[in-house]
Design a protein around this motif. Structure first.
Motif, PDB file in Angstrom:
ATOM      1  N   PHE A 231      38.508 -13.292  71.202  1.00  0.00           N
ATOM      2  CA  PHE A 231      39.815 -13.410  70.544  1.00  0.00           C
ATOM      3  C   PHE A 231      40.454 -14.745  70.899  1.00  0.00           C
ATOM      4  N   ASN A 232      41.152 -15.335  69.942  1.00  0.00           N
ATOM      5  CA  ASN A 232      41.901 -16.560  70.175  1.00  0.00           C
ATOM      6  C   ASN A 232      43.054 -16.651  69.192  1.00  0.00           C
ATOM      7  N   ASP A 233      44.099 -17.385  69.572  1.00  0.00           N
ATOM      8  CA  ASP A 233      45.193 -17.613  68.640  1.00  0.00           C
ATOM      9  C   ASP A 233      44.961 -18.942  67.922  1.00  0.00           C
ATOM     10  N   ARG A 234      45.963 -19.391  67.189  1.00  0.00           N
ATOM     11  CA  ARG A 234      45.791 -20.602  66.363  1.00  0.00           C
ATOM     12  C   ARG A 234      45.647 -21.874  67.189  1.00  0.00           C
ATOM     13  N   THR A 235      46.037 -21.815  68.460  1.00  0.00           N
ATOM     14  CA  THR A 235      45.923 -23.003  69.300  1.00  0.00           C
ATOM     15  C   THR A 235      44.568 -23.102  69.988  1.00  0.00           C
ATOM     16  N   GLY A 236      43.716 -22.093  69.803  1.00  0.00           N
ATOM     17  CA  GLY A 236      42.462 -22.048  70.532  1.00  0.00           C
ATOM     18  C   GLY A 236      41.335 -22.856  69.919  1.00  0.00           C
ATOM     19  N   TYR A 237      41.533 -23.352  68.698  1.00  0.00           N
ATOM     20  CA  TYR A 237      40.456 -24.070  68.007  1.00  0.00           C
ATOM     21  C   TYR A 237      40.986 -25.370  67.408  1.00  0.00           C
ATOM     22  N   VAL A 238      40.079 -26.251  66.987  1.00  0.00           N
ATOM     23  CA  VAL A 238      40.487 -27.434  66.235  1.00  0.00           C
ATOM     24  C   VAL A 238      41.005 -26.989  64.875  1.00  0.00           C
ATOM     25  N   LYS A 239      41.784 -27.832  64.226  1.00  0.00           N
ATOM     26  CA  LYS A 239      42.534 -27.414  63.042  1.00  0.00           C
ATOM     27  C   LYS A 239      41.649 -26.912  61.907  1.00  0.00           C
ATOM     28  N   GLU A 240      40.491 -27.549  61.673  1.00  0.00           N
ATOM     29  CA  GLU A 240      39.617 -27.117  60.578  1.00  0.00           C
ATOM     30  C   GLU A 240      39.076 -25.709  60.840  1.00  0.00           C
ATOM     31  N   PHE A 241      38.732 -25.439  62.109  1.00  0.00           N
ATOM     32  CA  PHE A 241      38.197 -24.137  62.476  1.00  0.00           C
ATOM     33  C   PHE A 241      39.290 -23.077  62.358  1.00  0.00           C
ATOM     34  N   THR A 242      40.493 -23.418  62.830  1.00  0.00           N
ATOM     35  CA  THR A 242      41.620 -22.487  62.756  1.00  0.00           C
ATOM     36  C   THR A 242      41.930 -22.120  61.307  1.00  0.00           C
ATOM     37  N   ALA A 243      41.976 -23.127  60.442  1.00  0.00           N
ATOM     38  CA  ALA A 243      42.293 -22.884  59.031  1.00  0.00           C
ATOM     39  C   ALA A 243      41.302 -21.907  58.411  1.00  0.00           C
ATOM     40  N   MET A 244      40.035 -22.051  58.746  1.00  0.00           N
ATOM     41  CA  MET A 244      39.020 -21.176  58.168  1.00  0.00           C
ATOM     42  C   MET A 244      39.084 -19.774  58.791  1.00  0.00           C
ATOM     43  N   ALA A 245      39.243 -19.702  60.108  1.00  0.00           N
ATOM     44  CA  ALA A 245      39.232 -18.407  60.799  1.00  0.00           C
ATOM     45  C   ALA A 245      40.392 -17.520  60.374  1.00  0.00           C
ATOM     46  N   PHE A 246      41.564 -18.110  60.140  1.00  0.00           N
ATOM     47  CA  PHE A 246      42.739 -17.311  59.814  1.00  0.00           C
ATOM     48  C   PHE A 246      42.918 -17.097  58.308  1.00  0.00           C
ATOM     49  N   LYS A 247      41.997 -17.671  57.531  1.00  0.00           N
ATOM     50  CA  LYS A 247      42.062 -17.477  56.077  1.00  0.00           C
ATOM     51  C   LYS A 247      41.259 -16.263  55.646  1.00  0.00           C
ATOM     52  N   LEU A 248      40.248 -15.899  56.436  1.00  0.00           N
ATOM     53  CA  LEU A 248      39.312 -14.840  56.043  1.00  0.00           C
ATOM     54  C   LEU A 248      39.757 -13.465  56.536  1.00  0.00           C
TER      55      LEU A 248
END
Length: 476
Positions: A231-248
């Motif tokens: 588990f991770n929040d939006r600060t746990g990844y680089v922006k491109e990864f975050t955008a994809m992870a939280f879109k699905l």
């Protein structure tokens, strides 16, 4: 990585040895702290970790472990009174991080489960309460020291209190700036790596096991865990990864996308509020000689511009922000920070703590000068080019307020924090019922911590007791 694997194997073997001990030893209550208890097994497991980290076996260290556990209990119990708590997401993240490290060191989840003799899910449930209590205790200690403030007068008083013959000696220190030029692949060079990621994604969509493919082909530390990042929040990844992870949505698999680390595709396993649990497969491009040559050309060009500038040192800061590929230093004027004093953002770095490649170059430089571009190899084995700027040099010397005020302030502040915490513990432990097992009565760090029997007998209860009633003994 091999050393980590050996360390974890030692840890697991020690855990197995602990399990094999007689039950009456493992289940013994080592200490009672207020309404909480500490088991002998808690101490044994932490001691196993201590030995697994490469420390020599030392049974007396169990005294320190018990002291730490008692302190943690005191803090956690006060946290309940003061309504100090941690979010369940924080606990989940800490547990997941612990498990990822253990899985990686063991060489995969299957091997770890074999060593533990139980599933990862079961083990996570077992360690969760202790991790949560540790986080709460840490938060409580932060509250206790929140109002600690160190003034210049405090620093001077602290410094004046150090005997002159005991003043610390500080090693030679330097302030160094850098501009980093990392080789970048062009679109044609990247294509083969992107296609490999696409092929693996198609195999997953066709029904092949995601985790198995990740273990076989993914190229990062999570591969051993089947690509599982927890588990991770939006600060746990680089922006491109975050955008994809939280879109699905849960269960969905992303298209292939690119970050600074390579080409990924991911699958969302679970969403929990602003937390997402994902696994991924990453293919990392390999630097070509052509791309390395291009980075050298860029470095030579920027160096030439700085040499032409009449204010070349001012231009260094601008060039770092505009051209450096190192995100940690580019917006800091290119200046390196002392890794042991990051919170204070100190730019003074002992020469023995410098990267050996940087130390070798700066040793031949004059203060205020800029080095020619040179080839370097990073900790990850990747090559690139750097330009260095030597801002200042401070020779080895005895501590003094003029040169070393930031360091002395940090020491003085740490001293005030330690005194504050010690005073709190001293008061709190005297107000709390404590019973230390006979085995640990001889520990210097725990001397006098058990509540005296005379004090116990004076505690009032609702029911009258015969005059000769003795304090109830803790069953072992």
């Amino acid at each position: 990585m091999r050393k980590f694997g050996i360390a974890l194997l030692s840890f697991i073997l020690l855990i197995s040895a602990v399990k094999a001990q007689p039950k009456h030893t493992l289940d013994k209550i080592a200490a009672v702290v207020g309404s909480g208890i500490i088991l002998q097994s808690d101490i044994e497991l932490k001691y196993a970790t201590y030995v697994a980290q490469g420390m020599p076996p030392n049974a007396s260290f169990k005294c320190n472990i018990l002291q730490q556990l008692v302190s943690q209990k005191l803090l956690a119990q006060q946290a309940i009174i003061d309504s100090v708590d941690v979010k369940e997401d924080e606990v989940d993240n800490s547990v997941d991080r612990r498990m990822r490290e253990m899985i990686q060191r063991a060489g995969g989840q299957d091997r770890l489960e074999q060593f533990l003799g139980r599933s990862v899910i079961q083990y996570k449930d077992e360690i969760r309460p202790d991790i949560k209590e540790g986080l709460i205790a840490q938060r409580m200690q932060q509250k206790i020291t929140a109002n600690v403030n160190t003034t210049p007068q405090d620093v001077k008083k602290f410094f004046d209190g150090i005997p002159k013959d005991s003043l610390p000696t500080f090693n030679k220190e330097v302030e160094v700036g850098q501009i980093v030029f990392q080789p970048k692949l062009n679109a044609a060079e990247k294509e083969a790596y992107k296609n490999k990621a696409e092929e693996l994604r198609k195999r997953v969509l066709a029904g092949e096991d995601f985790g198995k493919l990740a273990r076989l082909y993914s190229q990062d530390g999570a591969a051993a865990a089947g690509g599982d990042l927890g588990f991770n929040d939006r600060t746990g990844y680089v922006k491109e990864f975050t955008a994809m992870a939280f879109k699905l949505k849960a269960g969905e698999i992303s298209p292939v996308f690119e970050t600074d680390f390579g080409f990924h595709f991911l699958q969302v396993i679970e969403r929990r509020g602003e937390q997402v649990h994902v696994r991924h497969i990453i293919i990392q491009p390999v630097v070509t000689q052509e791309s390395l040559d291009r980075s050298k050309t860029r470095a030579d060009s920027i160096y030439a511009l700085m040499m032409k500038s009449q204010k070349n040192l001012d231009y260094f800061s601008y060039a770092a922000a505009a051209y450096s590929d190192d995100k940690e230093t580019k917006f800091n004027g290119g200046m390196l920070l002392n890794a042991e004093n990051v919170e204070a953002r100190s730019t003074y770095i002992p020469t023995d703590k410098l990267d050996p490649q940087v130390a070798l170059i700066t040793d031949t430089m004059k203060v205020g000068s800029i080095s020619k571009p040179f080839l370097y190899t990073g900790a990850d084995g990747k090559k690139g080019y750097k330009i260095l700027y030597l801002k200042s040099t401070t020779n080895a010397h005895k501590a003094n307020l003029t040169q070393d005020y930031p360091k002395l302030k940090e020491y003085a502040n740490n001293n005030k924090v330690n005194v504050t915490v010690s005073q709190w513990f001293e008061k709190r432990r005297k107000e709390t019922f404590m019973r230390i097992d006979q085995e640990y009565q001889g520990c210097p760090t725990l001397k006098g911590w058990s509540t005296p029997a005379t004090t116990i007998s004076e505690v009032k209860t609702d029911e009258p007791k015969p005059a000769d009633t003795k304090p109830a003994e803790v069953k072992q």
